[in-house]
Motif scaffolding. Structure first.
Motif, PDB file in Angstrom:
ATOM      1  N   THR A 122      -6.623  -9.036  -1.189  1.00  0.00           N
ATOM      2  CA  THR A 122      -6.761  -7.696  -1.438  1.00  0.00           C
ATOM      3  C   THR A 122      -6.018  -6.964  -0.511  1.00  0.00           C
ATOM      4  O   THR A 122      -5.221  -5.803  -1.180  1.00  0.00           O
ATOM      5  N   ARG A 123      -5.668  -7.270   0.765  1.00  0.00           N
ATOM      6  CA  ARG A 123      -4.817  -6.523   1.577  1.00  0.00           C
ATOM      7  C   ARG A 123      -3.494  -6.345   0.850  1.00  0.00           C
ATOM      8  O   ARG A 123      -2.704  -5.387   0.862  1.00  0.00           O
ATOM      9  N   ARG A 124      -2.806  -7.756   0.563  1.00  0.00           N
ATOM     10  CA  ARG A 124      -1.541  -7.681  -0.186  1.00  0.00           C
ATOM     11  C   ARG A 124      -1.410  -6.924  -1.353  1.00  0.00           C
ATOM     12  O   ARG A 124      -0.425  -6.399  -1.811  1.00  0.00           O
ATOM     13  N   LEU A 125      -2.451  -6.926  -2.361  1.00  0.00           N
ATOM     14  CA  LEU A 125      -2.301  -6.202  -3.468  1.00  0.00           C
ATOM     15  C   LEU A 125      -2.549  -4.675  -3.252  1.00  0.00           C
ATOM     16  O   LEU A 125      -1.778  -4.108  -3.966  1.00  0.00           O
ATOM     17  N   ALA A 126      -3.243  -4.228  -2.194  1.00  0.00           N
ATOM     18  CA  ALA A 126      -3.333  -2.728  -2.082  1.00  0.00           C
ATOM     19  C   ALA A 126      -1.879  -2.408  -1.616  1.00  0.00           C
ATOM     20  O   ALA A 126      -1.320  -1.287  -1.715  1.00  0.00           O
ATOM     21  N   PHE A 127      -1.460  -3.340  -0.620  1.00  0.00           N
ATOM     22  CA  PHE A 127      -0.052  -2.928   0.009  1.00  0.00           C
ATOM     23  C   PHE A 127       0.927  -2.846  -1.100  1.00  0.00           C
ATOM     24  O   PHE A 127       1.899  -1.915  -1.161  1.00  0.00           O
ATOM     25  N   ALA A 128       0.995  -3.851  -2.197  1.00  0.00           N
ATOM     26  CA  ALA A 128       1.823  -3.954  -3.070  1.00  0.00           C
ATOM     27  C   ALA A 128       1.826  -2.626  -4.002  1.00  0.00           C
ATOM     28  O   ALA A 128       2.649  -1.925  -4.555  1.00  0.00           O
ATOM     29  N   LEU A 129       0.494  -2.202  -4.477  1.00  0.00           N
ATOM     30  CA  LEU A 129       0.183  -0.981  -5.009  1.00  0.00           C
ATOM     31  C   LEU A 129       0.609   0.260  -4.249  1.00  0.00           C
ATOM     32  O   LEU A 129       1.206   1.089  -5.022  1.00  0.00           O
ATOM     33  N   ALA A 130       0.559   0.309  -3.262  1.00  0.00           N
ATOM     34  CA  ALA A 130       0.822   1.488  -2.397  1.00  0.00           C
ATOM     35  C   ALA A 130       2.325   1.728  -2.147  1.00  0.00           C
ATOM     36  O   ALA A 130       2.603   2.815  -1.954  1.00  0.00           O
ATOM     37  N   ILE A 131       3.140   0.530  -2.209  1.00  0.00           N
ATOM     38  CA  ILE A 131       4.512   0.747  -2.288  1.00  0.00           C
ATOM     39  C   ILE A 131       5.123   0.939  -3.918  1.00  0.00           C
ATOM     40  O   ILE A 131       5.936   1.651  -4.167  1.00  0.00           O
ATOM     41  N   GLY A 132       4.434   0.168  -4.516  1.00  0.00           N
ATOM     42  CA  GLY A 132       5.196  -0.029  -5.863  1.00  0.00           C
ATOM     43  C   GLY A 132       5.045   1.191  -6.795  1.00  0.00           C
ATOM     44  O   GLY A 132       5.840   1.442  -7.500  1.00  0.00           O
ATOM     45  N   LEU A 133       3.888   1.685  -6.828  1.00  0.00           N
ATOM     46  CA  LEU A 133       3.509   2.833  -7.567  1.00  0.00           C
ATOM     47  C   LEU A 133       4.209   4.275  -7.302  1.00  0.00           C
ATOM     48  O   LEU A 133       5.043   4.800  -8.160  1.00  0.00           O
ATOM     49  N   PRO A 134       4.453   4.484  -5.854  1.00  0.00           N
ATOM     50  CA  PRO A 134       5.058   5.487  -5.512  1.00  0.00           C
ATOM     51  C   PRO A 134       6.553   5.340  -5.794  1.00  0.00           C
ATOM     52  O   PRO A 134       7.515   6.130  -6.113  1.00  0.00           O
ATOM     53  N   LEU A 135       7.160   4.176  -5.676  1.00  0.00           N
ATOM     54  CA  LEU A 135       8.559   3.878  -5.899  1.00  0.00           C
ATOM     55  C   LEU A 135       8.694   3.924  -7.182  1.00  0.00           C
ATOM     56  O   LEU A 135       9.886   4.338  -7.639  1.00  0.00           O
ATOM     57  N   ALA A 136       7.832   3.387  -8.153  1.00  0.00           N
ATOM     58  CA  ALA A 136       8.178   3.698  -9.639  1.00  0.00           C
ATOM     59  C   ALA A 136       8.315   5.284  -9.990  1.00  0.00           C
ATOM     60  O   ALA A 136       9.289   5.418 -10.641  1.00  0.00           O
ATOM     61  N   ALA A 137       7.548   5.756  -9.421  1.00  0.00           N
ATOM     62  CA  ALA A 137       7.593   7.342  -9.683  1.00  0.00           C
ATOM     63  C   ALA A 137       8.787   8.010  -9.132  1.00  0.00           C
ATOM     64  O   ALA A 137       9.638   8.855  -9.894  1.00  0.00           O
ATOM     65  N   LEU A 138       9.513   7.434  -8.025  1.00  0.00           N
ATOM     66  CA  LEU A 138      10.518   7.936  -7.508  1.00  0.00           C
ATOM     67  C   LEU A 138      11.747   7.648  -8.480  1.00  0.00           C
ATOM     68  O   LEU A 138      12.738   8.363  -8.535  1.00  0.00           O
ATOM     69  N   VAL A 139      11.683   6.466  -8.963  1.00  0.00           N
ATOM     70  CA  VAL A 139      12.822   5.734  -9.535  1.00  0.00           C
ATOM     71  C   VAL A 139      12.887   6.615 -11.047  1.00  0.00           C
ATOM     72  O   VAL A 139      13.971   7.065 -11.360  1.00  0.00           O
TER      73      VAL A 139
END
Length: 558
Positions: free
Chosen positions: A8-25
Motif C-alpha cells: 500500500t505504501r509503495r502504491l501510494a508513493f507511486a501515485l503521489a509521484i506519478g500523477l503530478p508528474l503526468a500533469a507536469l509533463v
C-alpha cells in the motif's frame, strides 16, 4: 510492517509521484518542448540569425543588467540597515520593503505611470515611457530580493572577525571590504542572479510602461500578429538566456557562505547614517511613492477629487473589445485563481509528501533484531532513490525559472490544437503550473523537518500508511498550507504573462483588462485602469497578509 502495508505504501508513493508528474509533463514539459522544437524549425532559424533578434537580446540583457546593478547597489546597504541595525520602526520598514514582491506586475507598471506621467509627482523628471522608468520599476520589484537574501546572511555572520579588524585599526570601509563582503559574496552573487532572471523575464512592466521592446514583449507581439515561427524563435532565445542564468545562479548558490552564529544587533551608529539615509530614501521615494501616487490618482479626474473612476468599474471602457467590465474581469480573475490554487495544491501537496519521505538507502536502516548493532544512516543523496527524487524535485521546480510568456506561448501551439482543443480553461491551468513551485517551496521544508521516528513509531504501533499519513504528516503539513494557498492564489490572481496569451475578449482577467484599458486613449479608460489596479493590489495584499498571519500563528519559518 506487514507486506500489505508495504504494498500500500509503495502504491501510494507511486501515485503521489506519478500523477503530478503526468500533469507536469502534459501541461509544462510538452508545451515548452513544442515551443523549443518550433523555435528550431527552418523558418524560425532565419529569425534567430536576424539583426532584430540580436538587438532585442541586447536590449533585454542591458535592461536586466541595469535592473540587477541598481537592485544590488541599493539592496546591500538596505540589507545592513534592516537586518544588522536596531532602531524604532525597523519591522515596519521591512514589511514595506517586502510588499513589491507580491504585487502583480501590471499594478506596478500602472503605479509608475501614475508617478511619472502627466500630473504625476515625478513628472518633472521626464521619464514617462522611457527605459529608465522600466529599470526603476525592476529595482522596485527586486530591492526586497537582495535585502532579504543578503540581510538574512548578514544577520548570521559571526561579529568577532569584524570586531577584531576594528581593534586593529581598520575603518568601517576597510572592514566591509576585507571582512564582511568576502563572507557575503555568495549571497550577493546568488541574489544578483535571481534578480537578473526576474528582470530578463519582466513582461507586465515593459508592456505597461512602454518605451522599448524586449524578447518577452516581442513574443507577445508576434503571437498576436500570428507570426508564430518568429515568436517561437524569440521564445527559444529567451529560454536559452533563462537557462544560462539559472546555471550561473545554481553555482552562486553553492558558493554562499554558511552563517556561524547569530550576530548581536547594534543600535544605529553615526557611521551607519549614510546607509540608513539611502535605505529610507529608497523605501519612501521608490517603493512608497508609486503606490501612494496610484491610490491618489485613482480618486482624481480632470483635476478634481471624485469617485467617478470607481463608478465606471461596472461599465465597459471606451473601445474595450468584448465590452467586459472591470467587475466582470475581477470575477473571472477570482474564479480562475481559485481553480488554479486547487490545481496547484492537487499537484504540489502529493509531491511534497512524496519528496519529503526518505526512501531506500536514504533512510536510517534498521539492523536485524537481536544483533545489538546500531542503526546506520546512509547520507542523503548517495542512493539511486534519492538521486531520482532530486531530479523529480528539480523538474517540479522548473516552472519557477521559465517565464510565464513562454508557458503561455507553449500552450497556444500545443494545447489549442490536436489532440487537445482547449480554450479559456487553459488560463487556470497555466496559472497553476506557474504557482505550483511556490506551493512546494512552502511545504517541503516543513515536511522534511518531520522526525522519521514519528512515522516509525506509528507503524510499530500498527498504524496503516493511511493512518500514519493522517495522524503524523497531515497535521504538520497543515501548518504551512495557509502560506502555500496564499502564494498560489496571489500569484494566480495577478498573473499576466500567460493569461494575456490565453484570455479571450469576453473572459479576460483583471490584469489583462488593465493592460487593454491603458492601451486605449481616453481619460475614462486611464482612470478605470488606476482604480482597477488599486483593487487588484489590495486583493493581492489582503491574500498575502492573511497567509502571513497564518504562517506566524503556526510558527512556520519564512
Amino acid at each position: 510492517m506487514s507486506r500489505s502495508h508495504t504494498r500500500t505504501r509503495r502504491l501510494a508513493f507511486a501515485l503521489a509521484i506519478g500523477l503530478p508528474l503526468a500533469a507536469l509533463v502534459v501541461f509544462f514539459a510538452w508545451p515548452v518542448a513544442a515551443m523549443l522544437a518550433r523555435g528550431l524549425g527552418p523558418e524560425a532559424l532565419g529569425v534567430l540569425g536576424a539583426e532584430r533578434t540580436r538587438r532585442l537580446l541586447g536590449t533585454t540583457v542591458q535592461l536586466a543588467a541595469a535592473g540587477t546593478i541598481g537592485s544590488v547597489l541599493l539592496g546591500v546597504p538596505g540589507a545592513y540597515v534592516l537586518y544588522a541595525c536596531r532602531f524604532p520602526g525597523r519591522r515596519a520598514l521591512r514589511a514595506i520593503a517586502t510588499i513589491p514582491f507580491v504585487l502583480p506586475t501590471v499594478v506596478v507598471g500602472v503605479a509608475f505611470r501614475s508617478l511619472l506621467g502627466r500630473d504625476g509627482a515625478y513628472s518633472f523628471l521626464g521619464l514617462d515611457q522611457t527605459t529608465t522608468a522600466i529599470v526603476a520599476a525592476m529595482v522596485f520589484f527586486n530591492f526586497s530580493v537582495v535585502v532579504r537574501t543578503v540581510g538574512t546572511m548578514w544577520a548570521g555572520l559571526d561579529p568577532r572577525t569584524a570586531d577584531a579588524a576594528r581593534m586593529l585599526g581598520a575603518g568601517p570601509v576597510r572592514v566591509f571590504r576585507t571582512v564582511t563582503l568576502p563572507a557575503l559574496r555568495g549571497a550577493v552573487a546568488s541574489s544578483a542572479c535571481v534578480v537578473f532572471l526576474f528582470c530578463s523575464t519582466a513582461y507586465g512592466i515593459v508592456v505597461t510602461l512602454g518605451g522599448t521592446s524586449t524578447l518577452e514583449s516581442e513574443i507577445a507581439v508576434q503571437t498576436f500578429q500570428l507570426n508564430l515561427d518568429a515568436a517561437a524563435a524569440f521564445s527559444f532565445v529567451q529560454f536559452a538566456l533563462v537557462a544560462l542564468t539559472l546555471t550561473i545562479s545554481s553555482r552562486a548558490s553553492r558558493a554562499t557562505a554558511v552563517a556561524m552564529r547569530p550576530s548581536a544587533e547594534h543600535r544605529l551608529r553615526i557611521s551607519d547614517l549614510p546607509s540608513a539615509a539611502l535605505t529610507f530614501a529608497v523605501v519612501f521615494g521608490l517603493i512608497v511613492a508609486p503606490m501612494a501616487s496610484l491610490a491618489v490618482r485613482s480618486f482624481r479626474q480632470d483635476g478634481q477629487w471624485t469617485l467617478a473612476n470607481y463608478r465606471l468599474l461596472a461599465t465597459p471602457g471606451k473601445g474595450a473589445a468584448g465590452g467586459i467590465t472591470v467587475v466582470e474581469a475581477l470575477e473571472h480573475s477570482l474564479r480562475a485563481a481559485a481553480i488554479a490554487t486547487a490545481i496547484a495544491l492537487a499537484i504540489g501537496v502529493p509531491l511534497a509528501f512524496a519528496l519529503s519521505r526518505p526512501t531506500g538507502p536514504a533512510r536510517a536502516r534498521r539492523p536485524p533484531e537481536g544483533t545489538g548493532a546500531k542503526r546506520r544512516r546512509v547520507p542523503r543523496g548517495r542512493s539511486p532513490e534519492s538521486a531520482a527524487l532530486r531530479a523529480i524535485e528539480s523538474f517540479a521546480m522548473a516552472p519557477l525559472g521559465v517565464s510565464a510568456v513562454t508557458v503561455g506561448f507553449g500552450f497556444i501551439i500545443s494545447l489549442q490544437g490536436p489532440p487537445l482543443y482547449m480554450g479559456d480553461e487553459l488560463i487556470p491551468i497555466a496559472q497553476a503550473i506557474i504557482a505550483m513551485p511556490m506551493v512546494l517551496r512552502a511545504l517541503l521544508p516543513i515536511m522534511r523537518a518531520i522526525d522519521p521516528r514519528l512515522r516509525d513509531a506509528a507503524a510499530m504501533l500498527g498504524a496503516s500508511p493511511a493512518r500514519t499519513l493522517a495522524t503524523v504528516d497531515a497535521p504538520i503539513m497543515f501548518r504551512g498550507l495557509g502560506l502555500a494557498v496564499g502564494f498560489a492564489f496571489a500569484m494566480s490572481l495577478g498573473e499576466f504573462g500567460a493569461s494575456s496569451f490565453l484570455a479571450s475578449d469576453d473572459n479576460g482577467t483583471l490584469p489583462v483588462l488593465v493592460s487593454r484599458l491603458l492601451a486605449r486613449p481616453g481619460g475614462g479608460n486611464y482612470g478605470m485602469a488606476m482604480a482597477a489596479s488599486v483593487i487588484l493590489g489590495l486583493a493581492t495584499a489582503l491574500v498575502m497578509t492573511l497567509s502571513e498571519h497564518t504562517r506566524e500563528r503556526n510558527h512556520v519559518p519564512a
